[in-house]
Design a protein around this motif. Structure first.
Motif, mmCIF file in Angstrom:
data_model
loop_
_atom_site.group_PDB
_atom_site.id
_atom_site.type_symbol
_atom_site.label_atom_id
_atom_site.label_comp_id
_atom_site.label_asym_id
_atom_site.label_seq_id
_atom_site.Cartn_x
_atom_site.Cartn_y
_atom_site.Cartn_z
ATOM 1 N N LYS A 136 43.500 27.154 -120.218
ATOM 2 C CA LYS A 136 44.033 27.848 -119.158
ATOM 3 C C LYS A 136 43.346 29.141 -118.754
ATOM 4 O O LYS A 136 43.414 29.953 -119.462
ATOM 5 N N GLU A 137 42.600 29.312 -117.677
ATOM 6 C CA GLU A 137 42.036 30.404 -117.227
ATOM 7 C C GLU A 137 40.709 30.832 -118.288
ATOM 8 O O GLU A 137 40.476 31.875 -118.436
ATOM 9 N N ASP A 138 40.353 29.562 -118.941
ATOM 10 C CA ASP A 138 38.989 30.063 -119.738
ATOM 11 C C ASP A 138 37.695 29.977 -118.871
ATOM 12 O O ASP A 138 37.425 29.148 -118.205
ATOM 13 N N TRP A 139 37.220 31.022 -118.890
ATOM 14 C CA TRP A 139 36.114 31.532 -118.164
ATOM 15 C C TRP A 139 34.715 31.843 -119.109
ATOM 16 O O TRP A 139 33.787 32.412 -118.652
ATOM 17 N N THR A 140 34.961 31.459 -120.518
ATOM 18 C CA THR A 140 33.888 31.623 -121.207
ATOM 19 C C THR A 140 32.477 30.726 -121.362
ATOM 20 O O THR A 140 31.541 31.056 -121.892
ATOM 21 N N LYS A 141 32.646 29.820 -120.218
ATOM 22 C CA LYS A 141 31.577 28.694 -120.210
ATOM 23 C C LYS A 141 31.172 28.682 -118.801
ATOM 24 O O LYS A 141 31.687 28.097 -118.040
ATOM 25 N N PRO A 142 29.853 29.635 -118.416
ATOM 26 C CA PRO A 142 29.730 29.762 -117.015
ATOM 27 C C PRO A 142 29.228 28.364 -116.591
ATOM 28 O O PRO A 142 28.638 27.429 -117.135
ATOM 29 N N GLY A 143 29.120 28.379 -114.924
ATOM 30 C CA GLY A 143 28.739 27.010 -114.496
ATOM 31 C C GLY A 143 27.263 26.990 -114.145
ATOM 32 O O GLY A 143 26.320 27.578 -114.835
ATOM 33 N N LYS A 144 26.719 26.099 -113.651
ATOM 34 C CA LYS A 144 25.301 25.686 -113.458
ATOM 35 C C LYS A 144 25.178 25.195 -111.974
ATOM 36 O O LYS A 144 26.006 24.556 -111.438
ATOM 37 N N VAL A 145 24.051 25.139 -111.592
ATOM 38 C CA VAL A 145 23.439 24.354 -110.391
ATOM 39 C C VAL A 145 22.448 23.502 -110.676
ATOM 40 O O VAL A 145 21.633 23.608 -111.388
ATOM 41 N N TYR A 146 22.941 22.089 -110.311
ATOM 42 C CA TYR A 146 22.043 20.853 -110.556
ATOM 43 C C TYR A 146 21.538 20.161 -109.378
ATOM 44 O O TYR A 146 21.998 20.575 -108.186
#
Length: 349
Positions: A136-146
């Motif tokens: 929970k609240e893990d933000w270690t893997k950033p998002g992406k735009v596809y």
């Protein structure tokens, strides 16, 4: 500004809104963040159909161009901590009370998406809030735009035959904000994350190269471009940081955006956003989900040369807001998530 409000329905954790054209007329859809129904309304706010009872988890919805009521929707995104099974689905009306749901693409943590049309081509742009989490609240893997070009016929897609996506940009922490903004007649995507506010422009003439421009190096939750003061240059209106409390306006000076206005008080958990005309006046509408939980509008006063605001509604906690004009009157439909209320505001000057 005069506001007339009516509550058209109560819906647990109501969240997403969109307009569609169906059976020859315009409608709007309201869907829930949790495992709850989605509903179809006419433009007066009358309930016309239930699209489903669940499973919900809807963050975004967009009609497929040229279709009679077919639209795409996010699915099973229940929260940043419960979105591993999220996907984009195709929803097609069959008859009253029966809407077919098929998978377009599995995309864990997909939060916002849109369909942008340019030069006869339709492009899907999809934004994942993160790329995974272990706790929970893990933000270690950033998002992406596809992105992908969307075929005109979607009948061949299902769970076993999915649309192939290409990564346009990665390393986007808390990739939350999305707003479609026209530029020189071309629809562009304004995407906000911890690394800043970016504009994505789809390819010209059916090409493959998207243009990606950094507008402002500011951790932001959402942003939109609106020419509030009427000088021909759009101001950048921001909510920051992620689910934050700051509402600001930036103006381009010597090629760079400089802050010209801060909303005079904190607005915790800013979320709902609309930028465009309201009663013929360029406006920036904001709703926040904690604190006073208000829905308000910011405008520019040419006589005083300053920005000011008016409250539309208080203590309602809007998640999203939809604007349209009906019978010559401006309407805002708000998904007042924090009180499970779908509200229909008729606004006049």
């Amino acid at each position: 500004m005069n506001v007339e409000k009516k509550v058209i329905k109560n819906l647990n954790k109501c969240y997403a809104l969109t307009k569609i054209t169906y059976q020859g007329s315009e409608h709007f859809i309201v869907a829930a963040e949790k495992q709850d129904p989605a509903y179809l309304f006419d433009m007066d706010g009358n309930l016309e159909d239930k699209i489903w009872d669940g499973p919900g988890g809807v963050m975004s919805m967009v009609q497929v161009p040229g279709t009679d009521g077919q639209y795409l929707s996010t699915y099973k995104f229940y929260s940043p901590n419960d979105s591993k099974e999220a996907k984009i689905v195709i929803i097609t009306p069959q008859k009253k009370g029966e809407w077919e749901v098929r998978t377009l693409v599995d995309l864990p943590h997909v939060h916002r998406f849109d369909l942008l049309e340019r030069d006869g081509h339709v492009y899907l742009i999809a934004c994942a809030l993160k790329s995974g989490h272990d706790y929970k609240e893990d933000w270690t893997k950033p998002g992406k735009v596809y992105a992908a070009e969307l075929p005109s016929d979607l009948s061949g897609f299902d769970q076993d035959h999915q649309l192939e996506l290409t990564v346009l940009k990665d390393n986007m922490l808390k990739n939350h904000g999305y707003y479609r903004v026209m530029k020189d007649g071309v629809p562009t995507a304004v995407v906000s994350c911890n690394e800043g506010i970016f504009r994505f422009t789809p390819p010209a003439n059916g090409g493959s190269e998207w243009n990606i421009e950094l507008l402002l190096d500011l951790p932001a939750s959402d942003a939109v471009l609106v020419d509030l003061d009427g000088d021909g240059e759009e101001e950048l209106c921001t909510l920051s940081p992620f689910h934050g409390e700051k509402v600001s306006i930036y103006k381009k000076t010597e090629g760079a955006y400089q802050k010209v206005y801060d909303f005079p008080e904190d607005a915790p958990f800013t979320h709902a956003i609309y930028g465009g005309d309201l009663c013929g006046i360029p406006s920036f509408v904001v709703g926040h989900r904690k604190g006073k939980r208000n829905l308000f509008v910011i405008r520019y006063n040419k006589e005083t040369g300053s920005y000011g605001y008016e409250i539309i509604d208080e203590d309602v906690g809007p998640a999203n807001v939809l604007h349209f004009v009906k019978d010559g009157k401006d309407v805002l439909v708000a998904a007042n998530r924090e009180i499970d209320e779908i509200a229909y505001y008729t606004i006049t000057e």
